[in-house]
Design a protein around this motif. Structure first.
Motif, PDB file in Angstrom:
ATOM      1  N   ALA A 197       0.454  -0.505  -0.142  1.00 56.22           N
ATOM      2  CA  ALA A 197       0.180  -0.058  -0.133  1.00 56.22           C
ATOM      3  C   ALA A 197       0.737   1.386   0.422  1.00 56.22           C
ATOM      4  N   GLY A 198       0.633   2.296  -0.516  1.00 57.15           N
ATOM      5  CA  GLY A 198       0.882   3.775  -0.064  1.00 57.15           C
ATOM      6  C   GLY A 198       2.073   3.314  -1.915  1.00 57.15           C
ATOM      7  N   ASP A 199       2.432   5.111  -2.236  1.00 57.80           N
ATOM      8  CA  ASP A 199       3.225   5.365  -3.176  1.00 57.80           C
ATOM      9  C   ASP A 199       4.670   5.380  -3.641  1.00 57.80           C
ATOM     10  N   GLY A 200       5.035   4.704  -1.419  1.00 56.61           N
ATOM     11  CA  GLY A 200       6.207   5.264  -0.462  1.00 56.61           C
ATOM     12  C   GLY A 200       7.148   3.757  -0.776  1.00 56.61           C
ATOM     13  N   TYR A 201       6.481   2.630  -1.355  1.00 54.03           N
ATOM     14  CA  TYR A 201       7.178   1.936  -1.013  1.00 54.03           C
ATOM     15  C   TYR A 201       7.099   0.473  -2.853  1.00 54.03           C
ATOM     16  N   GLY A 202       6.914   1.161  -3.565  1.00 57.39           N
ATOM     17  CA  GLY A 202       6.998   0.529  -5.226  1.00 57.39           C
ATOM     18  C   GLY A 202       8.589   0.470  -5.592  1.00 57.39           C
ATOM     19  N   LYS A 203       8.616   0.497  -6.490  1.00 59.52           N
ATOM     20  CA  LYS A 203      10.839  -0.907  -6.966  1.00 59.52           C
ATOM     21  C   LYS A 203      10.999   0.564  -6.815  1.00 59.52           C
ATOM     22  N   GLU A 204      11.176   1.641  -6.261  1.00 58.31           N
ATOM     23  CA  GLU A 204      11.965   2.688  -5.909  1.00 58.31           C
ATOM     24  C   GLU A 204      12.912   2.094  -4.798  1.00 58.31           C
ATOM     25  N   TYR A 205      11.556   2.409  -3.675  1.00 57.84           N
ATOM     26  CA  TYR A 205      12.050   2.139  -2.497  1.00 57.84           C
ATOM     27  C   TYR A 205      12.961   0.579  -2.611  1.00 57.84           C
TER      28      TYR A 205
ATOM     29  N   GLN B 233      14.808  -0.520  -4.631  1.00 57.72           N
ATOM     30  CA  GLN B 233      15.626  -0.700  -5.299  1.00 57.72           C
ATOM     31  C   GLN B 233      16.842   0.800  -4.413  1.00 57.72           C
ATOM     32  N   ALA B 234      16.093   1.160  -3.673  1.00 52.42           N
ATOM     33  CA  ALA B 234      17.444   1.776  -2.734  1.00 52.42           C
ATOM     34  C   ALA B 234      17.500   0.796  -1.486  1.00 52.42           C
ATOM     35  N   LEU B 235      17.070  -0.317  -1.150  1.00 51.52           N
ATOM     36  CA  LEU B 235      17.615  -1.020  -0.642  1.00 51.52           C
ATOM     37  C   LEU B 235      18.250  -1.903  -0.914  1.00 51.52           C
ATOM     38  N   LEU B 236      17.916  -2.233  -1.650  1.00 51.05           N
ATOM     39  CA  LEU B 236      19.360  -3.349  -2.737  1.00 51.05           C
ATOM     40  C   LEU B 236      21.179  -2.034  -3.090  1.00 51.05           C
ATOM     41  N   GLN B 237      20.879  -1.294  -2.813  1.00 50.07           N
ATOM     42  CA  GLN B 237      21.128  -0.159  -3.006  1.00 50.07           C
ATOM     43  C   GLN B 237      22.437   0.007  -1.806  1.00 50.07           C
ATOM     44  N   GLU B 238      21.505   0.322  -0.774  1.00 46.22           N
ATOM     45  CA  GLU B 238      21.733   0.235   0.445  1.00 46.22           C
ATOM     46  C   GLU B 238      23.246  -0.719   1.278  1.00 46.22           C
TER      47      GLU B 238
END
Length: 388
Positions: free
Chosen positions: A48-56, A58-63
């Motif tokens: 749910a929500g727009d903040g946990y999509g594909k970009e989220y 990708q940011a976790l993987l990058q971290e």
């Protein structure tokens, strides 16, 4: 007037109810919007929500990737530092060697290595000499004795567990199983590739052919660990339908396994004198005789039974039981001793041993409540020294 006031009062009540409902609805909306979310009611990422999509993600993987890269760089720096320290230590050792003997040749370095190896081997042998594996040791009391524990390929019998706590360890722990597998393999190496002192020679001095043994020929083993010396292993191997056992003693002096001795044990002529002290307990003796008949008479007749009976009550019944078994099985290797005195196990054992005058025999004290098997009799032959 009273009739006109009733509708007014009804409308007032309904107005108050509507206001209460509106206030409740507003309070609920406030709680839903303003109250902080806990771990239990937080929205799941990506659901749910727009903040946990594909970009989220990708940011976790990058971290995570940056974290692993940082960790790898740190490990590389540590490895480089250790290599540098090792190089510095090597140079210091070389400098010290040059100061002590600048004219040392490569051959002398080989000699030093051989001397170090010989010193280590001498130390390991000294550990064997200190242990009880070769010779006995004087102990202050029986409580200082380190007992053996037995094992087979699949089981370990631990004395420290006690008979009432099921001493059998099954299945065997992996570390112990690996240890025993290594020991059995070392024992097979001793048997299948004997030294000159272990070679079997005929009457003309020629080396004869010897049988090859495998893991399936391993019967049982015994081990114990002396905390300041090492672990002793006694291994027994036997071919099927043979009375000859191969006995190998190994010792691990907190280092590699070392051979102590190898010998062949022929049990075909060994006789066990089972000494049973008894007083009255005729019913228990009848059950004991049934086990004795099934194991000792029907499977292994290299047995002599000595019953030391105390008192007169029940003596005739015991004599009748023995005579009945002898008549049915044609087994006459038994002795019934009668002592008109108070029951004593020590006295019974002493009288049963003194009564034997037929040459070498293995004495075995047995209580009337003990249940034994053929494997147990073989263990007695392997681990008891003959007496005269």
């Amino acid at each position: 007037m009273p009739r006109r006031g009733l509708p007014l009062q009804a409308r007032t009540r309904w107005l108050l109810v509507v206001l209460a409902l509106l206030l409740s609805l507003l309070l609920l909306m406030y709680l839903l919007e303003c109250a902080p979310q806990t771990d239990g009611n937080a929205a799941l990422p990506g659901l749910a929500g727009d903040g946990y999509g594909k970009e989220y993600y990708q940011a976790l993987l990058q971290e995570q990737e940056e974290h692993h890269q940082t960790r790898a760089a740190s490990l590389k720096r540590q490895i480089a530092q250790l290599k540098q320290e090792l190089q510095e230590m090597s140079e210091k050792v070389k400098t010290l060697q040059d100061r002590k003997g600048p004219g040392l040749s490569p051959a002398s370095h080989v000699g030093n290595k051989e001397q170090t190896s010989n010193d280590l081997l001498e130390f390991l042998h000294s550990q064997i000499d200190k242990a009880e594996v070769a010779t006995g040791a004087k102990l202050p009391s029986e409580y200082s004795v380190v007992p053996f524990e037995s094992f087979t390929s699949m089981k370990v019998f631990q004395l420290e567990m006690g008979l009432t706590r099921h001493p059998e360890e099954k299945p065997v722990r992996k570390d112990r199983r690996d240890e025993f597998a290594e020991v059995i393999e070392a024992g097979l190496e001793v048997i299948n590739n004997p030294d000159e002192e272990d070679e079997v020679r005929d009457k003309d001095g020629n080396i004869g052919m010897h049988e090859m043994y495998s893991e399936s020929d391993f019967v049982e083993g015994y081990y114990r660990t002396e905390r300041d010396k090492g672990t002793q292993y006694e291994l027994f191997f036997k071919k099927e339908n043979h009375d000859r056992f191969q006995h190998v003693t190994l010792f691990r002096p907190f280092g590699p396994l070392m051979k102590v001795k190898r010998e062949a044990i022929d049990t075909s002529e060994q006789i066990i004198n089972i000494i049973v002290p008894l007083s009255q307990r005729t019913e228990a003796f009848s059950q004991f005789i049934q086990n004795f008949r099934d194991v000792c008479i029907q499977q292994d007749r290299r047995i002599h039974l000595t019953v030391v009976y105390f008192g007169q009550s029940g003596l005739s019944e015991v004599r009748t039981i023995l005579e009945a078994v002898a008549s049915e099985t044609h087994f006459h290797n038994y002795t019934l001793l009668s002592l008109d005195e108070e029951f004593s196990r020590g006295r019974g054992l002493d009288m049963g041993a003194r009564n034997w005058d037929k040459g070498e025999v293995l004495m075995f004290f047995c209580d009337v409540d003990i249940y034994f098997t053929l494997e147990f009799l073989n263990s007695c032959r392997l681990n008891t020294e003959p007496e005269m």
